[in-house]
Design an enzyme around this catalytic site. Structure first.
Site, PDB file in Angstrom:
ATOM      1  N   PRO A  17       0.789  -1.175   0.127  1.00 41.75           N
ATOM      2  CA  PRO A  17      -0.566  -0.315   0.369  1.00 41.75           C
ATOM      3  C   PRO A  17       1.090   1.204   0.086  1.00 41.75           C
ATOM      4  CG  PRO A  17       0.361  -1.261   2.291  1.00 41.75           C
ATOM      5  CD  PRO A  17       1.265  -2.010   1.323  1.00 41.75           C
ATOM      6  N   MET A  18       0.397   2.001  -0.802  1.00 41.97           N
ATOM      7  CA  MET A  18       1.538   3.356  -1.109  1.00 41.97           C
ATOM      8  C   MET A  18       0.523   4.507  -1.103  1.00 41.97           C
ATOM      9  SD  MET A  18       4.758   2.142  -3.180  1.00 41.97           S
ATOM     10  CE  MET A  18       3.604   0.789  -4.492  1.00 41.97           C
ATOM     11  N   GLN A  71      -6.333  -0.795   3.295  1.00 42.59           N
ATOM     12  CA  GLN A  71      -5.510   0.131   5.202  1.00 42.59           C
ATOM     13  C   GLN A  71      -5.817   1.025   5.884  1.00 42.59           C
ATOM     14  OE1 GLN A  71      -1.040   1.202   4.618  1.00 42.59           O
ATOM     15  NE2 GLN A  71      -0.582  -0.485   5.420  1.00 42.59           N
ATOM     16  N   CYS A 101       4.354   3.514   8.917  1.00 40.88           N
ATOM     17  CA  CYS A 101       5.179   4.588   8.018  1.00 40.88           C
ATOM     18  C   CYS A 101       5.654   5.349   8.723  1.00 40.88           C
ATOM     19  CB  CYS A 101       3.516   6.136   7.504  1.00 40.88           C
ATOM     20  SG  CYS A 101       3.741   7.168   6.398  1.00 40.88           S
ATOM     21  N   LYS A 140       0.842  -4.267   8.670  1.00 44.22           N
ATOM     22  CA  LYS A 140       2.393  -3.538   8.624  1.00 44.22           C
ATOM     23  C   LYS A 140       3.143  -2.527   9.485  1.00 44.22           C
ATOM     24  CE  LYS A 140       4.403  -2.339   3.921  1.00 44.22           C
ATOM     25  NZ  LYS A 140       5.458  -1.296   4.736  1.00 44.22           N
ATOM     26  N   HIS A 170       8.553  -4.670   7.546  1.00 45.57           N
ATOM     27  CA  HIS A 170       9.491  -3.467   6.464  1.00 45.57           C
ATOM     28  C   HIS A 170      11.152  -3.337   6.884  1.00 45.57           C
ATOM     29  CE1 HIS A 170      11.084  -0.828   3.521  1.00 45.57           C
ATOM     30  NE2 HIS A 170      11.576  -0.001   4.618  1.00 45.57           N
ATOM     31  N   ASN A 203       9.324  -7.298   3.630  1.00 44.53           N
ATOM     32  CA  ASN A 203       9.400  -5.853   2.254  1.00 44.53           C
ATOM     33  C   ASN A 203      10.629  -5.377   2.716  1.00 44.53           C
ATOM     34  OD1 ASN A 203       7.650  -3.177   2.934  1.00 44.53           O
ATOM     35  ND2 ASN A 203       8.039  -3.455   1.256  1.00 44.53           N
ATOM     36  N   GLY A 204      10.561  -5.013   1.486  1.00 46.13           N
ATOM     37  CA  GLY A 204      11.565  -3.459   1.332  1.00 46.13           C
ATOM     38  C   GLY A 204      13.241  -4.065   1.019  1.00 46.13           C
ATOM     39  N   GLY A 227       6.855  -2.875  -3.291  1.00 47.57           N
ATOM     40  CA  GLY A 227       6.477  -1.552  -2.885  1.00 47.57           C
ATOM     41  C   GLY A 227       7.386  -0.577  -4.412  1.00 47.57           C
TER      42      GLY A 227
END
Length: 340
Positions: A17-18, A71, A101, A140, A170, A203-204, A227
């Site tokens: 999700p971005m 999200q 975030c 997340k 992440h 993630n990352g 992402g």
């Protein structure tokens, strides 16, 4: 791999999700090219409760993108619980909580990764949301607030204990923001923890099929989330799946093929957001499809400043005519913003 009853198959690939990126048109493109799970942009709980039009619009989901998660983020428990109920009514397959975030205006208020400074509140918020909705709830988050508080192993256990159905990690701290390389070591430690029974998604810095395969092989994660590498490259999911299945790399799409992909993306953006909004949203994506083309600066400037869809299509046709024989393997997509 399953999230509750959602069967995602073996080694699923997730679109991260971005904010200002994963709108319906981009989710369409990534789903078309193999994303097993997609998410909305993150939505502020306060905005939903105030009936803010921008927040409400992000609840729009479509059958073609299932399974899809909504999200949410926020720093207060009661508004997050109410927002979760509103999100559930929109009909997603799961609710995801953003505890990752790192942006100052989010984390500085105690939301997003800011919640990692108050783990009891994070756990209680999660517990309340799990109890308030019937859908699976996932989280997340990051490794910790900073290098001195990488407490993700403890956090993972506590979140699992209050009922989350899956956890995405992440591989950076909040203090790192997006600097340096993602550290997957602790992600692997969480996955290897014998107390953990829910799926763990890593993630990352996944930007190639080889990196995705390495994440599965070295760290044992159940899924991989991608992402920034998806910008201008929604087919990366197809690339990775092909590599996981065959051990071979796919050839990159030609410039002409990328032009057709960009046109399709534009059409979907116009369909979902109308002419003005659709064009403005596409500007962040258009030039990414062609990063690496020589002598492209003037054309790139046109693509990101034109307002008329027909003129944009004509410019894309010009790209195909002018650079159609360029070696596509030299085109390197460039990220535009950050994975949240």
């Amino acid at each position: 791999m399953k999230i509750a009853t959602i069967d995602l198959g073996e080694k699923p690939l997730f679109l991260a999700p971005m904010e200002d990126v994963t709108d319906p048109s981009f989710r369409f493109m990534c789903k078309r090219y193999g994303a097993d799970m997609v998410y909305t942009e993150f939505i502020p709980s306060d905005g939903l409760i105030r009936d803010a039009s921008k927040a409400l619009a992000k609840l729009n989901i479509f059958d073609y993108e299932r399974p899809v998660g909504i999200q949410l983020y926020g720093h207060e428990i009661e508004p997050m619980v109410e927002a979760a109920r509103m999100a559930e009514a929109a009909g997603p397959d799961l609710i995801d909580i953003n505890f990752g975030c790192p942006v100052r205006k989010i984390a500085g208020r105690g939301a997003g990764s800011g919640m990692m400074r108050d783990v009891p509140k994070m756990v209680e918020m999660t517990r309340r949301i799990v109890g308030a909705v019937k859908l699976p709830v996932t989280v997340k988050t990051r490794l910790g607030w900073d290098d001195d508080s990488k407490n993700i192993v403890e956090i993972a256990e506590r979140l699992q204990d209050v009922g989350i159905a899956a956890l995405t990690i992440h591989g950076r701290t909040r203090a790192q923001m997006y600097r340096g390389e993602a550290d997957w070591t602790l992600i692997g430690e969480v996955k290897r923890n014998p107390r953990m029974t829910i799926p763990v998604i890593g993630n990352g810095d996944i930007g190639s099929p080889q990196q995705a395969a390495g994440a599965f092989d070295r760290y044992g994660v159940d899924g991989v989330m991608i992402g920034r590498a998806t910008y201008g490259r929604p087919w990366i999911f197809t690339e990775i799946r092909h590599y996981l299945t065959t051990g071979r790399l796919m050839p990159q799409p030609s410039v002409r093929e990328r032009v057709e992909l960009a046109k399709l993306h534009l059409d979907k953006s116009l369909e979902f957001k109308g002419e003005k909004g659709g064009v403005l949203e596409m500007r962040r994506h258009l030039s990414c499809y062609f990063k690496g083309l020589p002598d492209f600066k003037a054309t790139r400037l046109k693509l990101v400043t034109l307002f008329d869809p027909d003129e944009i299509r004509a410019t894309l046709d010009y790209v195909a005519e002018t650079w159609g024989d360029f070696d596509a393997s030299e085109i390197v997509p460039q990220p535009l913003s950050h994975n949240v």
